[in-house]
Structure formats: C-alpha cells, structure tokens
Design a protein around this motif. Structure first.
Motif, PDB file in Angstrom:
ATOM      1  N   ASP A   1     -21.692   0.983   2.253  1.00  0.00           N
ATOM      2  CA  ASP A   1     -22.136   2.578   1.664  1.00  0.00           C
ATOM      3  C   ASP A   1     -22.713   2.055   0.301  1.00  0.00           C
ATOM      4  N   GLY A   2     -22.096   1.461  -0.643  1.00  0.00           N
ATOM      5  CA  GLY A   2     -21.695   0.351  -1.970  1.00  0.00           C
ATOM      6  C   GLY A   2     -20.891   0.627  -2.756  1.00  0.00           C
ATOM      7  N   THR A   3     -20.259   2.264  -2.377  1.00  0.00           N
ATOM      8  CA  THR A   3     -18.660   2.707  -2.897  1.00  0.00           C
ATOM      9  C   THR A   3     -17.862   1.120  -3.794  1.00  0.00           C
ATOM     10  N   ILE A   4     -17.175   1.574  -4.410  1.00  0.00           N
ATOM     11  CA  ILE A   4     -15.963   0.469  -5.038  1.00  0.00           C
ATOM     12  C   ILE A   4     -14.461   0.822  -4.928  1.00  0.00           C
ATOM     13  N   GLU A   5     -13.851   0.642  -3.254  1.00  0.00           N
ATOM     14  CA  GLU A   5     -12.391   1.154  -4.119  1.00  0.00           C
ATOM     15  C   GLU A   5     -11.766   0.388  -4.498  1.00  0.00           C
ATOM     16  N   LEU A   6     -10.774   1.309  -5.535  1.00  0.00           N
ATOM     17  CA  LEU A   6     -10.564   0.271  -6.389  1.00  0.00           C
ATOM     18  C   LEU A   6      -8.589   0.052  -5.903  1.00  0.00           C
ATOM     19  N   GLU A   7      -8.208  -0.945  -5.211  1.00  0.00           N
ATOM     20  CA  GLU A   7      -7.057  -0.950  -4.743  1.00  0.00           C
ATOM     21  C   GLU A   7      -5.728  -1.174  -5.257  1.00  0.00           C
ATOM     22  N   LEU A   8      -4.835  -0.190  -5.984  1.00  0.00           N
ATOM     23  CA  LEU A   8      -4.080   0.583  -6.613  1.00  0.00           C
ATOM     24  C   LEU A   8      -2.337  -0.885  -7.102  1.00  0.00           C
ATOM     25  N   ALA A   9      -1.978  -1.590  -6.564  1.00  0.00           N
ATOM     26  CA  ALA A   9      -1.154  -2.305  -7.089  1.00  0.00           C
ATOM     27  C   ALA A   9      -0.101  -1.917  -8.198  1.00  0.00           C
ATOM     28  N   PRO A  10       0.969  -1.658  -8.122  1.00  0.00           N
ATOM     29  CA  PRO A  10       2.036  -1.144  -9.368  1.00  0.00           C
ATOM     30  C   PRO A  10       2.244  -1.705 -10.233  1.00  0.00           C
ATOM     31  N   ILE A  11       2.107  -1.835 -11.784  1.00  0.00           N
ATOM     32  CA  ILE A  11       2.912  -3.222 -12.679  1.00  0.00           C
ATOM     33  C   ILE A  11       3.195  -2.645 -13.705  1.00  0.00           C
ATOM     34  N   GLN A  12       3.951  -0.968 -13.741  1.00  0.00           N
ATOM     35  CA  GLN A  12       4.912  -0.837 -14.585  1.00  0.00           C
ATOM     36  C   GLN A  12       4.982   1.145 -14.541  1.00  0.00           C
ATOM     37  N   GLN A  13       6.648   0.567 -14.662  1.00  0.00           N
ATOM     38  CA  GLN A  13       7.624   2.663 -14.405  1.00  0.00           C
ATOM     39  C   GLN A  13       6.225   2.749 -13.081  1.00  0.00           C
ATOM     40  N   LEU A  14       6.222   2.169 -12.538  1.00  0.00           N
ATOM     41  CA  LEU A  14       5.786   3.379 -10.562  1.00  0.00           C
ATOM     42  C   LEU A  14       6.428   2.393 -10.219  1.00  0.00           C
ATOM     43  N   THR A  15       7.183   3.255  -8.956  1.00  0.00           N
ATOM     44  CA  THR A  15       7.680   2.798  -7.847  1.00  0.00           C
ATOM     45  C   THR A  15       7.764   3.799  -6.212  1.00  0.00           C
ATOM     46  N   ALA A  16       7.633   3.324  -5.625  1.00  0.00           N
ATOM     47  CA  ALA A  16       6.901   3.958  -3.828  1.00  0.00           C
ATOM     48  C   ALA A  16       7.906   4.819  -4.221  1.00  0.00           C
ATOM     49  N   ALA A  17       7.280   6.334  -3.529  1.00  0.00           N
ATOM     50  CA  ALA A  17       8.070   7.026  -3.211  1.00  0.00           C
ATOM     51  C   ALA A  17       7.712   7.520  -1.395  1.00  0.00           C
ATOM     52  N   GLY A  18       7.539   6.898  -0.591  1.00  0.00           N
ATOM     53  CA  GLY A  18       7.341   7.091   0.593  1.00  0.00           C
ATOM     54  C   GLY A  18       6.466   6.200   1.256  1.00  0.00           C
ATOM     55  N   ASN A  19       5.854   7.144   2.594  1.00  0.00           N
ATOM     56  CA  ASN A  19       4.744   6.471   3.478  1.00  0.00           C
ATOM     57  C   ASN A  19       3.669   7.284   3.182  1.00  0.00           C
ATOM     58  N   ALA A  20       2.494   6.388   3.197  1.00  0.00           N
ATOM     59  CA  ALA A  20       0.788   6.865   2.783  1.00  0.00           C
ATOM     60  C   ALA A  20       0.623   7.963   4.341  1.00  0.00           C
ATOM     61  N   ALA A  21      -0.602   8.558   3.990  1.00  0.00           N
ATOM     62  CA  ALA A  21      -0.268   9.872   4.549  1.00  0.00           C
ATOM     63  C   ALA A  21      -1.417  10.862   4.228  1.00  0.00           C
ATOM     64  N   ASN A  22      -2.678  10.706   4.889  1.00  0.00           N
ATOM     65  CA  ASN A  22      -3.977  11.387   5.257  1.00  0.00           C
ATOM     66  C   ASN A  22      -4.765  11.198   3.708  1.00  0.00           C
ATOM     67  N   GLY A  23      -4.223   9.337   3.619  1.00  0.00           N
ATOM     68  CA  GLY A  23      -4.812   8.596   2.699  1.00  0.00           C
ATOM     69  C   GLY A  23      -4.100   8.754   1.631  1.00  0.00           C
ATOM     70  N   LEU A  24      -3.454   9.434   1.513  1.00  0.00           N
ATOM     71  CA  LEU A  24      -2.542   9.392   0.777  1.00  0.00           C
ATOM     72  C   LEU A  24      -1.380   8.919   0.043  1.00  0.00           C
ATOM     73  N   ALA A  25      -1.127   7.867  -0.675  1.00  0.00           N
ATOM     74  CA  ALA A  25       0.087   7.390  -1.120  1.00  0.00           C
ATOM     75  C   ALA A  25       1.067   7.969  -2.098  1.00  0.00           C
ATOM     76  N   PRO A  26       2.710   7.224  -1.870  1.00  0.00           N
ATOM     77  CA  PRO A  26       3.527   8.304  -2.953  1.00  0.00           C
ATOM     78  C   PRO A  26       3.650   7.592  -3.899  1.00  0.00           C
TER      79      PRO A  26
END
Length: 765
Positions: free
Chosen positions: A5-30
């Motif tokens: 549809d022409g939208t651009i998704e910005l895939e997020l990759a942590p670079i500082q002061q961020l740690t994963a806090a679990g598994n993604a659910a409903n399209g939301l990553a913790p």
C-alpha cells in the motif's frame, strides 16, 4: 520495508540503552529502556524527501513515554539540528496510538528513533510512514494546530498568525500555505503542556549532582529564611511554612516578622508553627511599617551565615536549600546566589518557568532576574545597610543591586534548578506585574538609584505595556567620538550602495566615516561607484586583491580607520531606523563593555540575530532565529538589553582600544565564527559583551557571498569548527548566557529534554 500500500515500515534495531523484555504479541514488542537516552536504528532503504504521516503505537508498562523523537540523517550523520520531537507524554498503564505529520526536506539516508527520555518498559510496534500530498499535509497541519489549543482566543491567535505568515511570505498556493503552517507550528512549541511534561520528568531534579549539603553533618552552614508577612490567606501562609519544613536540608531557621496584620489568623498560625518546630521563630510588630521595615525586623532574628528571601504566600522546592548550599560549598567565592523559578496557581499547578542565565549584569538592570530564589551571605546584607525604606515593592531588587556593587562577577552565583514557586493568584505580581502600581515605580527608582551611585549617565525608561521590564538608555557625551564604519565588499553594487546610503543619509549620528575594503570588485558599475563615493570626505576606499578572508578584510579596514569607535558592518545591512548607531555607541563607550551587537531582521521581518547562543547545533547560532518581529522570547528576553557571550560582526560596535587589545579578528578563521572567537577573546579579558534590541537593522544575510556548498568551502568550514572546539570547548559546552535547562538543538530557548546539569564551577555571562 515498503508494503504494497506504499507505507514504509521502520524496522527497529536497538543500538543503546535498550534490552528485550520478552516475546512480541499482537504486533507489539516489549523493550526495557535502561537509561535516559534509549535509541533504535530504523532499518530502511533510502526515503525520498517530502511530507509524511508517521504512525506510532506504544504501550507503557512502567515508567513513562515522554518526548519520543526521530533523528534524521540526510547524508552527514545524526545531529541535534535534524531532530524531530513529538509532544507525547503517557504514564504507566497508558498507551499512545496515533499519528503526526513530519517533513523531510531532503532524501533520508538513515533514521534513529528514541522512544523516551527516561527509564521505562514499553511495548511498541514498528513505526510506519505514509507519504502525504501537499494539500493533505497542509490540511492536517491546520487541523492539528486548532486541536492543540482548547481556548477560543488561542485558536483565533493560531489562525491569525497563520494568515499573517502566509500573507507576509506572499502565499500564492498550497505550498506557501504549507510553509506558513509549519512555521506557526515551529514557533508555538513552548507552551504549558511542554513545561508539564518537563516537570513530570525533571521537576524532582533527577540527575542533579549529589552533594554533601544533603548530609546532616556538623559544620553545615545555617540558613536564615526571612519572611515578612501581612494578611496572607491562611491557606498560603501554611503552605509557605510547610514548604520550609519539608526541606531536605535541615540546618535552617525561619525568621518571620508580621507587619501588624489586622487578620487574627496570621498570629495564630505563626504561634502554632513556633510551638510545633523550634526552628520557626516569629515576632509581631506593634505597628505597620511596610515590607522593608518588616524584613529588617525579621533580619534582627537571623543568626545564620546565609540569608534567604521568601514571600509569605510562595513556596520552596523541597531541595531548595540543599541545592543552594551545595552551590556555595562548590564555589567558595560566592557571596550571593539565585536560582531558577516558576509560578504556581491556586490549584498547585506549576507554569511559566524562568530558566535563567548565569550572572548577567545588564539583564538585572532590565528586569529582576535575581529574585527569586535569592540567598545572600548575611555579612554582605548587613554591610550594605539591609533593606531600605522608600523602595517597597522593589526592596529585594534594590538590595540585590547594592550587594552587586560590592562584588566581583565570580562572587555572584546561579543554581540552575527551579527552586522557588511564585504564587500566581489575583493581586499577585506573579500573575500580573502591573497589578501593584507602586512596585512598578519603585523598580524604576531602584534602577535609577543604582545608576546614580555608580556614576553612569543614563536614565530608566518604561517599556509600555510590559511593567517589570525596563530600558536603560545611556547618554552620549557632548563631544560624540568619531565612529569608523568598516564595510568589506566585492561587487554587488545594489547591496553596497544600500548600506552606504543608510549610513550617510539615514543614520542620526554626528561624527562618522565609512571605510570600504574592496575585495577585488571587477564590475564596472561597482568600480565607478567606488570612485564616485570616495569623493565624499567621509568615505575612504581601501583595495585588497586577495582571496576572501573576512577577518583580514576587517583588520585592514580598522588599520585604515581614524575613529575612536569601530563599527563592523556587513555590506548587506540595511538601515531601518536612524538611532541605531547612537544606541550602540552609547553602550560601547561604557568602560566595562566590550562588543555591542544589534537586533537584525531578515527582509521578511523575522529575526536573524538577537545575540548568539554558544554550543547550539554545534558551535553557535543566533538566538531566536526565524521568530517573527516583536517576539517576546523567554521571559521577555528577546526585547531586553542584556549580556551575551558573543554577538554577530554583521553589525558590531566596539571601542578601538578594545579591538586592538585583543589583536583584532583572527585571520585563521577566514569566514566562519571569527566574530564569536573575537567576542570570546574580549570576554576573556574581563569585558562584558552586550546585545541591544534598541538598535534595529535589516540583514540580507550572505547575499553578496553565496553559500558554503562547494567541497573546498565545506573543508574550510570544518577546519574552523575544529579551531573553535579546541579553543573554546568549555564555553561551547555551557554558555553562561544560556540556561542548561534550555535546548541545545532545534530552536533556541525551547526546553531541554533532558537538561544539561553542570558539575564544574560556573562563569558569568
């Protein structure tokens, strides 16, 4: 990733002061933000410039979602200059699911997304961009502007300002309207909601330096808090006293002198608190003597090393005394100091902060930037004769000025935290400085008294409609000194002739000459003009056929000048009012003043220069650049005479003796920042640089020279940046004329997210 549809998704990759806090659910990553500067790199292909809708969806598990932003790399790396902030503030348990309009003026190479400015646990979807057409973007901006204000008059002001900007910029189509809309949005950024978000994050002083003042150890100085009272409402008197009892610093005594209040509740409340806390002491005067006499009665009870001033209906921040004492301990030379302040309404809502500069002598003569929160060495207060009768309503300003007269600049300190809350209720000067008319005239008397004591030939002038703010107008000597106006030029006759005509015909100054330094003009009409204008006895033309070097050209002009006073003037300056030079010379002749700068406007009426802020977007920028003419600025500072660390040489006046004392402009800085370096070298000799809004001119900036886009010019510019960073790194890190609570990128005088806390001893502006 670009979707069908022409939208651009910005895939997020942590670079500082961020740690994963679990598994993604409903399209939301913790994710867990572990510091105050968490950041994702957005995985993208190259994005075309233009207008976009940015979609964000973020749940807040703990902490706070505050001021997310995008850093945009257009090919030169990430910088504060290319940051897009979003006015979003959501607490734990809340969520943000919405969109906003953004504009990329050039193709985007890389994007960085910072989700918040504090520790938090968030669940977020990858942001998305959708391209907008110009009409849709204009409509969205207009509607967003209306939605951002709830009061009818604020909405009308938005519409009128939008129309004014569109018309003043010659709006002809939706593109012009879109530009106007974006400018209005840009200049409406500092509003009460911004301060509310700022307070939620930093109001408790997180990140402020830990100090020994908080330790309840033997030897900590006693602070005597002086409070004169007269009929305060019981509610506010109690809050005033309670705010003192809530101090984290325990070594205080509260000295209250009631000025014979007719209302019986006042003495009853004072007696109640004196019984409750032995540190609360009070006396009830037999007769009413007004605030100066009552303050002196309170001083009679003081035994502390320091005196702190507090009004009977105001409040202190819980760490007010701790932070002030810490400042005195870290700076042993201090004998008086002041903090930042804000206002508080009858519901306890704080607003309208004053984020002050470090000691700024001329600003104190324009308005009272010391009170509040003022703390003085008690021996100093006693030595200058305490509070004076006859200055009621401005007695604290009068005390400050008499103390300042006895001190060196490094003995006056500033603690850059909001430690005092000025009660804004009907009848209060916090709500409307003109409500107490006697205070207005007492202020004028206070300033004039100071000027008379120090032997300065000047008068205090009201600023109509803005009581509490004043102009000090200097008198020129009967024999006004010769001023040499030095103009460097090359061709562009239409600009040069405009500048020279403005000096010779439109400037109201009795003794002046013009020194034109011609940097290799070749156009016949320019050469003919130079030959013709040099026939005027007031004009001299000096030829300099060398590569462009702004510093060398001006140094050559000064070497060929005869004046006692030098005015450096760009060849693209247009005189718009006759009194500009009288104002600037009258200030430059003061023995403690170095360089004097003017208020400069772009041809479209927006501000080009209102002083220079160091370390902003790199080395330095002009204050209030791009704001409309008449802009008040932070606490009216865009309209007041004051000290800045530097001013632009596009229109700069300085005594010849000072110019020669510092060795003129540094010719190793051929184009950029030579004026900033010049001003900082003047400042290093102990002079104060000054900016006056009362000298107004129009600057057709760099019209005669062009831009710095060529590779060799870019290389030269970067060399000059390196010189400035090596030479003035401390001042660029913290400009004493600019609060660390104000932004260092984006727009000058916006709030800083986060503030830049200072650990080292400070300098004055």
């Amino acid at each position: 990733m670009t979707h069908t549809d022409g939208t651009i998704e910005l895939e997020l990759a942590p670079i500082q002061q961020l740690t994963a806090a679990g598994n993604a659910a409903n399209g939301l990553a913790p994710w867990r933000a572990t510091g105050a500067d968490p950041a994702f790199l957005c995985r993208i292909d190259r994005i075309a410039g233009g207008w976009y809708q940015l979609d964000l969806r973020i749940d807040v598990v703990s902490g706070r979602l505050s001021t997310p932003c995008l850093y945009v790399d257009y090919g030169q790396g990430f910088s504060e200059a290319n940051k897009i902030e979003f006015a979003i503030d959501v607490g734990a348990g809340g969520a943000f699911d919405g969109d906003m309009v953004v504009m990329f003026p050039a193709p985007v190479v890389a994007l960085r997304f910072d989700p918040t400015v504090m520790k938090a646990e968030l669940r977020l979807a990858n942001p998305r961009l959708r391209a907008l057409g110009r009409v849709e973007a204009a409509t969205r901006l207009f509607l967003d502007g209306l939605r951002s204000t709830t009061r009818l008059e604020a909405r009308m002001a938005f519409i009128l300002e939008l129309m004014r900007r569109g018309l003043s910029n010659g709006a002809r189509d939706v593109g012009d309207f879109l530009y106007a809309a974006s400018r209005v949005h840009r200049h409406r950024s500092m509003d009460p909601l911004d301060y509310g978000r700022w307070l939620d994050t930093y109001g408790s002083l997180p990140g402020a330096p830990e100090t020994a003042a908080g330790d309840h150890t033997q030897g900590s100085p006693l602070v005597s808090i002086v409070v004169p009272t007269y009929n305060p409402p019981a509610r506010w008197l109690r809050r005033c006293i309670e705010s003192v009892r809530e101090q984290t610093y325990p070594h205080w005594e509260l000295c209250i002198a009631d000025d014979a209040s007719p209302q019986p509740h006042v003495a009853q409340i004072l007696a109640e608190y004196a019984q409750m806390d032995p540190r609360v002491r009070y006396v009830v005067r037999e007769s009413n003597g007004h605030i100066s006499q009552a303050s002196n009665t309170a001083l009679d009870m003081a035994t502390g090393q320091y005196i702190a001033l507090l009004d009977h209906d105001d409040e202190l921040h819980p760490r007010a005394l701790q932070e002030m004492v810490a400042g005195f301990m870290a700076n042993p030379r201090w004998r008086m100091a002041y903090s930042d302040e804000d206002k508080m309404d009858d519901k306890g809502v704080r607003f309208d902060p004053y984020f002050k500069p470090d000691w700024n002598h001329d600003l104190l003569l324009s308005h009272n930037c010391v009170s509040h929160f003022g703390v003085y060495e008690r021996a100093l207060v006693e030595s200058v004769g305490r509070f004076r009768t006859g200055y009621e309503g401005s007695q604290d300003w009068d005390l400050a000025l008499r103390c300042v007269e006895q001190l060196d600049a490094d003995q006056i300190g500033h603690v850059p935290h909001v430690l005092y809350h000025w009660r804004a209720i009907p009848g209060s000067t916090a709500l409307a400085p003109g409500e107490k008319n006697y205070a207005h005239f007492a202020a004028m008397k206070t300033i004039q008294s100071h000027l008379d004591r120090v032997g300065r030939a000047a008068e205090v002038v009201e600023i109509p409609g803005h009581p509490g703010n004043y102009r000090v107008r200097n008198a020129l000597p009967a024999d006004a000194p010769l001023v040499s106006v030095v103009i460097a030029t090359r061709d562009r006759l239409e600009l040069l002739s405009m500048a020279v005509r403005g000096i010779l015909q439109d400037t109201d100054y009795p003794e002046l000459e013009v020194v034109i330094v011609d940097n290799g003009s070749v156009e016949p009409k320019t050469l003919a003009y130079l030959a013709r204008v040099s026939q005027d006895a007031r004009v001299r033309v000096v030829r300099h056929d060398q590569p462009f070097n702004y510093s060398a050209l001006n140094n050559l002009g000064v070497a060929n000048a005869r004046g006692e006073v030098i005015c450096l003037l760009n060849n693209d300056i247009e005189v718009s009012a006759p009194g500009w030079l009288k104002e600037m010379v009258s200030q430059a002749l003061r023995p403690d003043i170095g360089a004097v700068g003017a208020m400069l406007y772009f041809p479209d009426g927006t501000i080009q220069h209102a002083g220079i802020v160091l370390g902003f977007n790199g080395v330095a920028v002009s204050a209030y650049g791009g704001r409309p003419k008449g802009w008040f600025g932070h606490m009216f500072r865009a309209r007041l005479l004051q000290n800045y660390s530097a001013v632009t040489a596009a229109c700069l006046v300085v005594r010849r003796s000072v110019y020669e004392q510092v060795g003129g402009l540094d010719e190793s800085l051929a184009v950029a920042y030579n004026d900033v370096d010049f001003c900082l070298r003047i400042r290093a000799l102990g002079y104060r640089n000054l900016w006056t809004p009362y000298a107004e001119l129009v600057h057709h900036e760099s019209a005669s020279r062009g831009g710095d886009d060529a590779p060799e010019k870019r290389e030269r510019f970067l060399r000059e940046v390196d010189i400035m960073n090596q030479r003035w790194s401390d001042l660029l890190a913290q400009d004493p004329a600019y609060s660390p609570n104000l932004a260092s990128g984006g727009d000058t005088f916006d709030y800083a997210f986060p503030p830049r806390h200072r650990l080292a001893p400070q300098e004055s502006a």
